[in-house]
Design a protein around this motif. Structure first.
Motif, PDB file in Angstrom:
ATOM      1  N   VAL A 135       0.817  -1.237  -0.133  1.00 18.39           N
ATOM      2  CA  VAL A 135       0.090  -0.044  -0.030  1.00 18.39           C
ATOM      3  C   VAL A 135       0.853   1.224   0.017  1.00 18.39           C
ATOM      4  N   GLU A 136       0.327   2.354  -0.578  1.00 16.58           N
ATOM      5  CA  GLU A 136       1.175   3.458  -0.583  1.00 16.58           C
ATOM      6  C   GLU A 136       0.027   4.513  -0.634  1.00 16.58           C
ATOM      7  N   VAL A 137       0.642   5.795  -0.255  1.00 15.78           N
ATOM      8  CA  VAL A 137      -0.240   7.042  -0.373  1.00 15.78           C
ATOM      9  C   VAL A 137       0.242   7.633  -1.676  1.00 15.78           C
ATOM     10  N   THR A 138      -0.466   7.690  -2.681  1.00 19.41           N
ATOM     11  CA  THR A 138      -0.081   8.327  -3.955  1.00 19.41           C
ATOM     12  C   THR A 138      -0.225   9.644  -4.157  1.00 19.41           C
ATOM     13  N   GLU A 139      -1.123  10.323  -3.527  1.00 28.71           N
ATOM     14  CA  GLU A 139      -1.275  11.685  -3.553  1.00 28.71           C
ATOM     15  C   GLU A 139      -1.902  12.291  -2.271  1.00 28.71           C
ATOM     16  N   VAL A 140      -1.182  13.190  -1.650  1.00 29.50           N
ATOM     17  CA  VAL A 140      -1.975  13.841  -0.607  1.00 29.50           C
ATOM     18  C   VAL A 140      -1.449  15.455  -0.734  1.00 29.50           C
ATOM     19  N   GLN A 141      -2.731  16.083  -0.151  1.00 34.40           N
ATOM     20  CA  GLN A 141      -2.636  17.483  -0.215  1.00 34.40           C
ATOM     21  C   GLN A 141      -1.423  18.160   0.300  1.00 34.40           C
ATOM     22  N   SER A 142      -0.833  19.220  -0.476  1.00 36.20           N
ATOM     23  CA  SER A 142       0.364  19.533   0.077  1.00 36.20           C
ATOM     24  C   SER A 142       0.743  21.036  -0.054  1.00 36.20           C
ATOM     25  N   GLY A 143      -0.763  21.508  -0.231  1.00 35.59           N
ATOM     26  CA  GLY A 143      -0.944  23.310  -0.220  1.00 35.59           C
ATOM     27  C   GLY A 143      -2.065  23.769  -0.237  1.00 35.59           C
ATOM     28  N   ILE A 183       0.972  18.865   7.214  1.00 29.79           N
ATOM     29  CA  ILE A 183       1.771  18.167   6.261  1.00 29.79           C
ATOM     30  C   ILE A 183       2.610  17.067   6.749  1.00 29.79           C
ATOM     31  N   ALA A 184       3.265  17.333   7.826  1.00 26.89           N
ATOM     32  CA  ALA A 184       4.237  16.451   8.505  1.00 26.89           C
ATOM     33  C   ALA A 184       3.251  15.307   8.780  1.00 26.89           C
ATOM     34  N   ARG A 185       2.187  15.638   9.673  1.00 26.11           N
ATOM     35  CA  ARG A 185       1.353  14.683  10.244  1.00 26.11           C
ATOM     36  C   ARG A 185       0.742  13.582   9.045  1.00 26.11           C
ATOM     37  N   PHE A 186       0.314  14.112   7.899  1.00 25.13           N
ATOM     38  CA  PHE A 186      -0.259  13.470   6.739  1.00 25.13           C
ATOM     39  C   PHE A 186       0.769  12.465   6.403  1.00 25.13           C
ATOM     40  N   PHE A 187       1.999  12.774   6.140  1.00 21.66           N
ATOM     41  CA  PHE A 187       2.718  11.872   5.501  1.00 21.66           C
ATOM     42  C   PHE A 187       3.318  10.950   6.578  1.00 21.66           C
ATOM     43  N   LEU A 188       3.394  11.363   7.804  1.00 23.97           N
ATOM     44  CA  LEU A 188       4.024  10.212   8.841  1.00 23.97           C
ATOM     45  C   LEU A 188       2.735   9.471   9.200  1.00 23.97           C
ATOM     46  N   SER A 189       1.484   9.919   9.501  1.00 18.69           N
ATOM     47  CA  SER A 189       0.399   8.910   9.446  1.00 18.69           C
ATOM     48  C   SER A 189       0.219   7.563   8.552  1.00 18.69           C
ATOM     49  N   GLY A 190       0.593   8.254   7.389  1.00 14.76           N
ATOM     50  CA  GLY A 190       0.408   7.206   6.450  1.00 14.76           C
ATOM     51  C   GLY A 190       1.520   6.075   6.462  1.00 14.76           C
ATOM     52  N   LEU A 191       2.635   6.505   6.705  1.00 10.11           N
ATOM     53  CA  LEU A 191       3.954   5.593   7.009  1.00 10.11           C
ATOM     54  C   LEU A 191       3.732   4.836   8.319  1.00 10.11           C
ATOM     55  N   ALA A 192       3.265   5.280   9.282  1.00  9.22           N
ATOM     56  CA  ALA A 192       2.999   4.662  10.574  1.00  9.22           C
ATOM     57  C   ALA A 192       2.008   3.670  10.593  1.00  9.22           C
ATOM     58  N   ALA A 193       0.795   3.749   9.673  1.00 10.11           N
ATOM     59  CA  ALA A 193       0.017   2.757   9.336  1.00 10.11           C
ATOM     60  C   ALA A 193       0.299   1.802   8.462  1.00 10.11           C
ATOM     61  N   GLY A 194       1.458   1.801   7.834  1.00 14.13           N
ATOM     62  CA  GLY A 194       1.840   0.771   6.862  1.00 14.13           C
ATOM     63  C   GLY A 194       2.323   0.950   5.598  1.00 14.13           C
ATOM     64  N   ALA A 195       1.944   2.182   4.960  1.00 11.09           N
ATOM     65  CA  ALA A 195       2.169   2.553   3.671  1.00 11.09           C
ATOM     66  C   ALA A 195       3.905   2.497   3.467  1.00 11.09           C
ATOM     67  N   LYS A 196       3.892   2.015   2.366  1.00 11.10           N
ATOM     68  CA  LYS A 196       5.427   1.795   1.888  1.00 11.10           C
ATOM     69  C   LYS A 196       5.956   3.468   1.469  1.00 11.10           C
ATOM     70  N   GLN A 254       3.098  -2.340   9.483  1.00 10.79           N
ATOM     71  CA  GLN A 254       1.713  -2.136  10.255  1.00 10.79           C
ATOM     72  C   GLN A 254       1.566  -2.897  11.549  1.00 10.79           C
ATOM     73  N   SER A 255       1.152  -2.428  12.667  1.00  9.34           N
ATOM     74  CA  SER A 255       1.009  -3.350  13.815  1.00  9.34           C
ATOM     75  C   SER A 255      -0.254  -4.146  13.678  1.00  9.34           C
TER      76      SER A 255
END
Length: 581
Positions: free
Chosen positions: A178-186, A203-216, A270-271
């Motif tokens: 799984v990845e997050v392909t697009e996230v709002q950045s502006g 924006i930091a929380r957007f990127f980190l939450s996806g990675l913490a949940a298991g996105a590659k 992912q936990s």
């Protein structure tokens, strides 16, 4: 592009949906697909649809089936529409596979991906079969532009919703990565349903939450602003002069802190979930049909089940509980320690899932279902009695719903605690089944209990007599009541990291790592918390916050306060080695 060194992935189709196009090609597909779906039996189709077709090749689109005077009327058969969404979803999967094969003829090695938008929404309405898509591609992504897709939620919940979407996709059997392909950045002004900016902490929380949940991986949609026509000046990570911004500088910090964290922890994954919230496209299909052509009434809108389930999952994450959204067929049949399953506004299910649910409960799990769950089967036929397949086995037979357009006011310990939407469950309880009413919360109208509970095997079954998820969507003032229910049915495990002290917008995402223990904590920026710190309960000992490099000592009472200026903490407890960053 095949040999270009910058090529990392082929996106087969940007933001694909099984749309509602009506063309000669889509009609031909519809007529090819129907015989497969109905086993070549035109009589079977006619019995369900209340029609008299002689061949599949004469069947028009669903909206053209009724007599002209009856078209768009609510009394028409649901059958054609319940088939329509599946046909659209199947065609999308076929088209994606066709594109993939064209790419593979040119480039047999580079990974393939698509990024659907219908993750935390009604997947039937958009003709999206996430599991089917997962069988086509190497990586399934998603687009998360909160200004478009999260308008049902409070802004503080956006990171948790992204984590919930990642975990939903990862739960599907076909999905490899799984990845997050697009996230709002502006910032947005001209586009979206609810224009908004995105701050550096967000924006930091957007990127980190996806990675913490298991996105590659997590990717921002654009690095430079558009300069012409629609969306000119919108969405950019850089400023409107194409210069570095506070957002781009924050992403550099994310990069640097991740490098430090990964050096200490090893790879992230992912936990394992402790809690599951059902989100099922087949139930979505019934909601979609029932919402079409009718007045827009909160509690019976097409997205109420999906949005409500997502917000219920966020509520569990705000208690520090590792939570996964997943379809009904993917729910576990054995409970982990303190395992929990929630069914909110899952309006239809097949009775075959009941053995799985009761096996989960019998093995020490807790099952929570609400007033509108399990009323129908997947063909939209009323279960009698309902909830389908459960009623006789648990000694609770729903006799109906009592509906009030203004909803039902709720009290908690004698104080007003919001309202639950639209409907209240009435049921017959078997005297020897062990049902008991909770003393709190109560319906303010007549003092009746809002919740019933009974033991079952080594676990328990809890029934909420109102709509939980949809009430969170449309009547967020009910949050204290829903939180009270969740705290009783799925309390935090002692020693786990979870917010305390009344911080409802703080969520925790546990992360499996190779070394030590890691949890990501996300909260609004300090300025949005009026400068107040966040307070956490956690096991005693020493932790390193990778975000600030602070070493944190947790005292004997197990509580700690963090300033968390950016609304972020990455808390790691080492196996046994000294801490440094």
């Amino acid at each position: 592009y095949r040999d270009h060194p910058a090529l990392g992935q082929w996106i087969l189709w940007n933001e694909p949906t099984g749309g509602h196009e009506r063309t000669e090609e889509s009609l031909a597909h519809w007529r090819r697909w129907l015989p497969e779906h109905y086993g070549g039996d035109i009589d079977r189709l006619n019995r369900r649809w209340l029609t008299g077709y002689r061949t599949f090749s004469e069947i028009p689109f669903p909206e053209e089936i009724p007599y002209e005077a009856h078209r768009g009327h609510v009394w028409n058969s649901y059958g054609p529409w319940l088939a329509d969404w599946q046909a659209r979803a199947a065609w999308l999967v076929e088209e994606l596979a066709w594109v993939r094969d064209l790419v593979r003829d040119i480039d047999p090695d580079t990974e393939t991906c698509v990024n659907p938008t219908a993750v935390l929404k009604n997947q039937a309405e958009s003709g999206t079969d996430l599991d089917g898509i997962g069988r086509v591609v190497d990586v399934i992504g998603a687009t998360y532009h909160p200004a478009w897709g999260f308008t049902f939620a409070d802004r503080s919940q956006f990171p948790a919703l992204m984590a919930a979407g990642v975990r939903l996709q990862a739960s599907l059997p076909s999905v490899q990565r799984v990845e997050v392909t697009e996230v709002q950045s502006g910032n947005t002004l001209n586009s979206s349903h609810r224009p908004c900016d995105v701050g550096s902490g967000e924006i930091a929380r957007f990127f980190l939450s996806g990675l913490a949940a298991g996105a590659k991986s997590v990717t921002g949609w654009c690095l430079n602003v558009r300069s012409h026509d629609f969306e000119a000046g919108d969405w950019g990570l850089l400023d409107d002069m194409d210069r570095p911004s506070e957002r781009s500088r924050m992403l550099r910090r994310v990069h640097d802190r991740l490098a430090v964290a990964l050096e200490h922890t090893g790879a992230w994954s992912q936990s394992e979930p402790r809690a599951w919230v059902a989100m099922d496209s087949r139930s979505h299909a019934i909601e979609w049909v029932e919402a079409s052509g009718r007045a827009a009434v909160p509690g019976r809108l097409a997205n109420d089940g999906a949005h409500g389930a997502a917000l219920l999952a966020v509520g569990l994450m705000q208690a520090g509980i590792s939570t996964t959204l997943t379809p009904m067929d993917n729910l576990p049949d054995r409970a982990p320690a303190a395992g929990f399953v929630a069914l909110t506004h899952v309006v239809g299910w097949d009775s075959t899932v009941v053995d799985r649910l009761l096996s989960f409960v019998g093995s020490s799990g807790t099952l929570l279902l609400d007033a509108t769950s399990g009323r129908k089967d997947l063909d939209s036929t009323l279960h009698r009695p309902w909830p389908g397949g459960l009623a006789e086995r648990i000694g609770l037979r729903a006799t109906g719903l009592r509906t009030r357009p203004e909803g039902y006011e709720i009290s908690l310990h004698g104080l007003p605690a919001g309202r639950w939407l639209l409907a209240r469950l009435t049921a017959e309880l078997e005297a020897d089944a062990g049902w008991e009413a909770w003393t709190e919360p109560r319906f303010s109208l007549d003092g009746q209990p809002c919740v019933w509970e009974r033991p079952y095997g080594r676990g328990r079954i809890v029934v909420a007599r109102g709509m939980l998820g949809p009430s969170l969507v449309h009547a967020p003032e009910c949050l204290p009541t829903v939180t009270h229910v969740l705290e009783r049915v799925c309390p935090p495990i002692p020693g786990s990291i979870h917010p305390v002290g009344g911080h409802p917008a703080t969520d925790v995402v546990p992360i499996d790592v190779e070394r030590g223990e890691l949890a990501a904590v996300f909260a609004p920026d300090s300025i949005d918390r009026d400068g107040k710190p966040i307070r956490l309960h956690m096991a005693r000992g020493e932790y390193l916050d990778f975000w600030t490099s602070d070493v944190i000592q947790v005292a004997a009472d197990g509580e700690v306060t963090l300033s968390a200026t950016d609304g972020i903490a990455l808390l790691w407890r080492a196996p046994s080695s000294p801490l440094s960053a």
